[in-house]
Design a protein around this motif. Sequence first.
Motif, PDB file in Angstrom:
ATOM      1  N   SER A  34       0.835  -1.212   0.000  1.00 17.49           N
ATOM      2  CA  SER A  34       0.000   0.000   0.000  1.00 17.49           C
ATOM      3  C   SER A  34       0.863   1.252   0.000  1.00 17.49           C
ATOM      4  O   SER A  34       2.032   1.231   0.382  1.00 17.49           O
TER       5      SER A  34
ATOM      6  N   ILE B 197       0.394   3.677   1.972  1.00 16.26           N
ATOM      7  CA  ILE B 197       0.647   4.013   3.370  1.00 16.26           C
ATOM      8  C   ILE B 197       1.931   3.353   3.854  1.00 16.26           C
ATOM      9  O   ILE B 197       2.742   3.991   4.525  1.00 16.26           O
ATOM     10  N   GLU B 198       2.132   2.084   3.488  1.00 10.79           N
ATOM     11  CA  GLU B 198       3.373   1.406   3.873  1.00 10.79           C
ATOM     12  C   GLU B 198       4.587   2.123   3.297  1.00 10.79           C
ATOM     13  O   GLU B 198       5.594   2.300   3.978  1.00 10.79           O
TER      14      GLU B 198
ATOM     15  N   THR C 163       4.792   5.299   2.403  1.00 10.52           N
ATOM     16  CA  THR C 163       4.941   6.598   3.050  1.00 10.52           C
ATOM     17  C   THR C 163       5.566   6.464   4.434  1.00 10.52           C
ATOM     18  O   THR C 163       6.472   7.228   4.800  1.00 10.52           O
TER      19      THR C 163
END
Length: 72
Positions: free
Chosen positions: A53, A55-56, A58
Amino acid sequence: MPDLNLLTKREKEVLSLLPGAKVDRLLARQLGISERTLRAHITSIKRKLGYRSRIEVTIAADRHQRGSSHPT
């Protein structure tokens, strides 16, 4: 963080800006690219570094910038 040498110069630039990015539109504008191209770079970064993802990616980029090598 996995091997950043797998990334292109532009992907490294995108990666370095992700932790501070609030909106794709503004990040794309800052880089002088379209939002679609930005998302393509993020997808490529995820694939090359083995993340599932954005998010991972980032979180890992943020931790890398802070000097921690562990993404968890």
